[in-house]
Design an enzyme around this catalytic site. Sequence first.
Site, PDB file in Angstrom:
ATOM      1  N   SER A  14      -6.222  15.953  77.831  1.00 18.04           N
ATOM      2  CA  SER A  14      -6.808  16.845  76.836  1.00 18.04           C
ATOM      3  C   SER A  14      -8.325  16.836  76.902  1.00 18.04           C
ATOM      4  O   SER A  14      -8.973  17.781  76.452  1.00 18.04           O
ATOM      5  CB  SER A  14      -6.365  16.425  75.428  1.00 18.04           C
ATOM      6  OG  SER A  14      -6.819  15.111  75.139  1.00 18.04           O
ATOM      7  N   TYR A  45      -5.833  17.039  70.868  1.00 19.48           N
ATOM      8  CA  TYR A  45      -4.444  17.433  70.713  1.00 19.48           C
ATOM      9  C   TYR A  45      -3.846  16.939  69.394  1.00 19.48           C
ATOM     10  O   TYR A  45      -2.874  17.505  68.896  1.00 19.48           O
ATOM     11  CB  TYR A  45      -3.617  16.884  71.878  1.00 19.48           C
ATOM     12  CG  TYR A  45      -3.671  17.726  73.142  1.00 19.48           C
ATOM     13  CD1 TYR A  45      -4.352  18.934  73.205  1.00 19.48           C
ATOM     14  CD2 TYR A  45      -2.989  17.293  74.284  1.00 19.48           C
ATOM     15  CE1 TYR A  45      -4.362  19.698  74.360  1.00 19.48           C
ATOM     16  CE2 TYR A  45      -3.001  18.046  75.447  1.00 19.48           C
ATOM     17  CZ  TYR A  45      -3.686  19.246  75.484  1.00 19.48           C
ATOM     18  OH  TYR A  45      -3.702  20.001  76.637  1.00 19.48           O
ATOM     19  N   CYS A  77      -2.067  11.628  79.590  1.00 19.22           N
ATOM     20  CA  CYS A  77      -2.243  11.837  78.155  1.00 19.22           C
ATOM     21  C   CYS A  77      -0.914  11.547  77.474  1.00 19.22           C
ATOM     22  O   CYS A  77       0.080  12.227  77.741  1.00 19.22           O
ATOM     23  CB  CYS A  77      -2.680  13.279  77.889  1.00 19.22           C
ATOM     24  SG  CYS A  77      -2.791  13.730  76.146  1.00 19.22           S
ATOM     25  N   ASN A  78      -0.894  10.521  76.624  1.00 19.27           N
ATOM     26  CA  ASN A  78       0.340  10.168  75.925  1.00 19.27           C
ATOM     27  C   ASN A  78       0.855  11.318  75.076  1.00 19.27           C
ATOM     28  O   ASN A  78       2.054  11.617  75.075  1.00 19.27           O
ATOM     29  CB  ASN A  78       0.091   8.948  75.029  1.00 19.27           C
ATOM     30  CG  ASN A  78      -0.048   7.659  75.791  1.00 19.27           C
ATOM     31  OD1 ASN A  78       0.916   6.928  76.000  1.00 19.27           O
ATOM     32  ND2 ASN A  78      -1.261   7.354  76.211  1.00 19.27           N
ATOM     33  N   CYS A 192      -3.581   5.827  74.251  1.00 26.59           N
ATOM     34  CA  CYS A 192      -4.344   7.054  74.479  1.00 26.59           C
ATOM     35  C   CYS A 192      -5.327   6.713  75.586  1.00 26.59           C
ATOM     36  O   CYS A 192      -6.029   5.688  75.499  1.00 26.59           O
ATOM     37  CB  CYS A 192      -5.072   7.494  73.218  1.00 26.59           C
ATOM     38  SG  CYS A 192      -6.225   8.879  73.480  1.00 26.59           S
TER      39      CYS A 192
END
Length: 284
Positions: A14, A45, A77-78, A192
């Site tokens: 993101s 996000y 990105c988790n 993250c």
Amino acid sequence: MTTTDEKPVLVFDSGIGGLTVLREARVLMPERRFVYVADDAAFPYGDWAEEPLRARIVSLFGVLLQRHQPEAVIIACNTAFTLAGAALRAAYPDMRFIGTVPAIKPAAERTRSGLITVLATPGTVKRAYTQDLIASFASRCAVHLVGSQGLARLAEAYIRGEAVDEAAVLAEVSPCFQEQDGAKTDIVVLACTHYPFLANLFRKLAPWPVDWLDPAEAIARQARRLVPWTEEATHPDAPDVAIFTSGRSDFSTRRLMQGFGLTMTPEIFEGQGMASVTKADIAG
């Protein structure tokens, strides 16, 4: 026609958090060219409702895969992967997607106190995917979930060299430290990819030492297992590039990308077959 050996590896996030994963992936895949994509037009996000964000990510990848034809995609990105990973694999079944999920399994294997904290975005904290990981791998541990509203923004500012208020960082990480029956949290999962940029500051502010678990190396190892080795460098004279979906090209961003060996390149996304999903669709 692009051959397998010419295809880059695409790293997606993101914002700039995925640079922590890119750094590790380059070490393990030195022969590969990389394309780094930051969906900063939609950052962060964590502010989005699930369905509009999932639609945006799947639609955006329709454009990215067509333009860059990568050998594989690392979703660094988790939030993006736990939300949209299954949808991406269903929409683009011929593409290898390497995901990022909270490192709950290795945390459960390493903890001595049995008290683990997962520091993540609010979206990752509330997602069923995270709960399933806890049930599968950490059922014997006490897992405390902390959803940070502002830490990703603070990390973005910090890595660009901007001053960051330590009190603001401390307010975000203080809930990570738990005590129970004489035991203390001994592992904090950084769920993250932005957060490792603040790891030194976390250590400075922590009330006691813990293991701050950064998943970047494990993600890169998985990517190396799935990406074919090539005998020669792919496009040896072509630079690794960075693409920001907002078209952002300010001085601090260019300097940061240069520091990571990336050349910024402009691309247009709106109106290119993407779903008409914008931040105006955010719902709380």
